[in-house]
Scaffold this active site. Structure first.
Site, PDB file in Angstrom:
ATOM      1  N   TYR A 143      51.426  25.932  38.331  1.00  0.00           N
ATOM      2  CA  TYR A 143      52.415  26.561  39.224  1.00  0.00           C
ATOM      3  C   TYR A 143      53.482  25.578  39.687  1.00  0.00           C
ATOM      4  O   TYR A 143      53.952  25.644  40.830  1.00  0.00           O
ATOM      5  CB  TYR A 143      51.707  27.218  40.431  1.00  0.00           C
ATOM      6  N   TYR A 169      43.742  39.160  42.000  1.00  0.00           N
ATOM      7  CA  TYR A 169      44.187  38.120  41.071  1.00  0.00           C
ATOM      8  C   TYR A 169      43.174  38.034  39.928  1.00  0.00           C
ATOM      9  O   TYR A 169      41.967  37.940  40.172  1.00  0.00           O
ATOM     10  CB  TYR A 169      44.295  36.759  41.778  1.00  0.00           C
ATOM     11  N   ASP A 172      35.382  41.514  37.885  1.00  0.00           N
ATOM     12  CA  ASP A 172      35.800  40.143  37.594  1.00  0.00           C
ATOM     13  C   ASP A 172      35.075  39.236  38.589  1.00  0.00           C
ATOM     14  O   ASP A 172      35.465  39.125  39.744  1.00  0.00           O
ATOM     15  CB  ASP A 172      37.324  40.041  37.746  1.00  0.00           C
ATOM     16  N   LYS A 183      34.554  29.837  35.656  1.00  0.00           N
ATOM     17  CA  LYS A 183      34.617  28.813  36.704  1.00  0.00           C
ATOM     18  C   LYS A 183      33.311  28.016  36.850  1.00  0.00           C
ATOM     19  O   LYS A 183      33.134  27.009  36.167  1.00  0.00           O
ATOM     20  CB  LYS A 183      35.040  29.446  38.023  1.00  0.00           C
TER      21      LYS A 183
HETATM   22  C1  LIG Z   1      39.031  36.311  40.003  1.00  0.00           C
HETATM   23  C2  LIG Z   1      39.660  35.452  38.947  1.00  0.00           C
HETATM   24  N1  LIG Z   1      39.837  35.950  37.711  1.00  0.00           N
HETATM   25  C3  LIG Z   1      40.383  35.219  36.732  1.00  0.00           C
HETATM   26  C4  LIG Z   1      40.795  33.927  36.939  1.00  0.00           C
HETATM   27  C5  LIG Z   1      41.415  33.138  35.825  1.00  0.00           C
HETATM   28  O1  LIG Z   1      40.520  32.150  35.376  1.00  0.00           O
HETATM   29  P1  LIG Z   1      41.088  30.878  34.599  1.00  0.00           P
HETATM   30  O2  LIG Z   1      41.901  30.098  35.558  1.00  0.00           O
HETATM   31  O3  LIG Z   1      39.844  30.157  34.145  1.00  0.00           O
HETATM   32  O4  LIG Z   1      41.885  31.400  33.450  1.00  0.00           O
HETATM   33  C6  LIG Z   1      40.658  33.378  38.221  1.00  0.00           C
HETATM   34  C7  LIG Z   1      41.130  32.001  38.500  1.00  0.00           C
HETATM   35  O5  LIG Z   1      41.380  31.610  39.609  1.00  0.00           O
HETATM   36  C8  LIG Z   1      40.070  34.147  39.248  1.00  0.00           C
HETATM   37  O6  LIG Z   1      39.915  33.670  40.490  1.00  0.00           O
END
Ligand SMILES: Cc1ncc(COP(=O)(O)O)c(C=O)c1O
Length: 434
Positions: A22, A154, A255, A284
């Site tokens: 970013y 997100y 997610d 993560k």
């Molecule tokens: C809920 C959620 N989904 C997807 C992602 C994207 O993961 P990555 O950064 O490993 O691509 C994130 C990253 O912060 C997230 O918090």
């Protein structure tokens, strides 16, 4: 080994050539140079505001749950490195990936039986979306290709995930006109412990019913909306989504990339609601923050549905899919987590965050303080001055990365009580000065 770069040379090269998350090019902020890390401490190449090392309040964006340089994870990586660090996954398989997939099936909600190993959280969301669209295509319902989500979410930075991030004020607002047009419900009412609001539940049901013919799936972050605003909501809404999706023939995707592996106090946040999705993404903390890897899990109904189609394969296959090194470390990380009383550790951190952040409620400019599991959030009534807030935290010997109106922490699970207290002091200082 090449000669080490001096911190000044390193920073100059970094500024000239390296794009940070970013960030603009060239960068406008001076990043701190980290030389090494162990336990919960990041060791700096040169002192910053009088500190040589910083307690990590961020777990490197939710990932380093066991801290850094962990002997068990190091051993898993070394052991696998001596066998093979990578081999293609098309036509070949290997023990680390198979073990990992079996372990994920074992620990996630029961109906999830099949695992697609992806190379980042965003890619795992892409795969989840592709699975859902292809499921309906295979069922002869190609019009079902939109997604529904709630605002404030997100899901990553690649194209499909961006389309389900909050379209207003979110990180990807710039792309609103270019992204696939999805269906957005209002933000879920705030408050983990709140009874579900009947009017909001009705709003969700109505929207799903109304758009059912064009919806492939509903996708949400269960219980905690992370990078979209660090908001917590009642698990009851997940039950509402499950019922409405079942009633109207829509798939449900959770997610759990940020919430998975214990962060909210349950191994997966879906457990707070007692519901299971059709498709689920994890990432993560999967590798304990060592290597990039994520996974998309799905039910047998989804997998078989896809396989019955005109194109009976899921056409996705990243070069580094199932990377053995990452898989071996992920297996070790999951075993390390489950081999300890992790629930107790999360409760301990939760209690420490509640205690330590209570002081933030009285600060001028603080709108809300909230804690759930090993997540502590101070929300301001103004945009945080990131440089000032970061500086204030560093002075306290802590690494934080505030954004928007939020100063927040999700420390490694191995953070001791004194360091949790220190992190809280830093959050308060950042909230005061930011
Ligand atoms: C809920 C959620 N989904 C997807 C992602 C994207 O993961 P990555 O950064 O490993 O691509 C994130 C990253 O912060 C997230 O918090």
């Amino acid at each position: 080994m090449p000669e080490p770069l001096s911190p000044a040379d390193l920073r100059a090269l970094d500024r000239a050539h390296v794009w940070h998350p970013y960030g603009p090019m060239p960068g406008r902020q001076e990043p701190l140079v980290v030389e090494s890390a162990s336990g919960v401490r990041l060791r700096l190449a040169e002192p910053a505001h009088g500190q040589n090392e910083l307690v990590d309040g961020m777990s490197s964006w939710w990932s380093a749950v066991h801290g850094y340089n962990h002997p068990v994870l190091n051993e898993a990586a070394r052991g696998q490195l001596d066998r093979m660090s990578h081999v293609m996954f098309g036509g070949l398989t290997h023990e680390p990936a198979v073990r990992l997939a079996a372990r994920l099936v074992e620990i996630t909600p029961e109906p999830l039986q099949h695992v697609f190993l992806a190379d980042s959280g965003s890619v795992s969301v892409e795969v989840a979306v592709k699975m859902c669209l292809q499921y309906w295509r295979s069922a002869g319902r190609p019009a079902k290709q939109r997604l529904l989500t709630w605002r404030g979410g997100y899901h990553g930075d690649t194209w499909q995930p961006m389309s389900v991030c909050d379209p207003e004020g979110g990180m990807h607002e710039l792309w609103s006109g270019a992204l696939p047009q999805q269906v957005f419900a209002d933000e879920p009412p705030a408050g983990f412990g709140m009874e579900p609001d009947a009017a909001y539940a009705g709003h969700l049901r109505e929207l799903i019913a109304h758009h059912a013919d064009e919806l492939a799936a509903v996708i949400v972050e269960p219980v905690v909306q992370g990078a979209g605003g660090m908001r917590f909501h009642s698990p009851g809404y997940l039950r509402v989504l499950r019922e409405a999706c079942d009633a109207h023939g829509v798939l449900l995707v959770f997610d759990e990339i940020a919430t998975g592996f214990g962060r909210t106090g349950k191994l997966f946040a879906a457990e707070h609601a007692g519901v299971s999705p059709d498709v689920m993404c994890v990432g993560k903390a999967l590798t304990g923050g060592y290597l990039t890897m994520a996974a998309t899990l799905c039910t047998t109904a989804v997998a078989e549905g896809i396989s019955r189609g005109e194109v009976p394969v899921l056409a996705h296959g990243p070069t580094f899919m199932g990377n053995p090194l990452a898989s071996a470390v992920a297996c070790a990380s999951v075993d390390l987590l489950l081999g300890q009383d992790w629930e107790q550790e999360i409760k301990r951190i939760e209690a420490g965050l509640r205690d330590g952040l209570a002081a933030a409620s009285g600060l001028p400019g603080v709108r809300d303080v909230r804690v759930l599991g090993a997540i502590g959030v101070v929300q301001l009534d103004h945009e945080v001055d990131m440089a000032a807030a970061t500086r204030a935290a560093v002075r306290e010997g802590v690494w934080l990365r505030p954004f928007r109106d939020l100063v927040y922490t999700m420390p490694p699970y191995v953070t001791g009580d004194d360091d949790v207290a220190r992190i809280c002091r830093a959050v308060c200082a950042a909230a005061r000065e930011g």
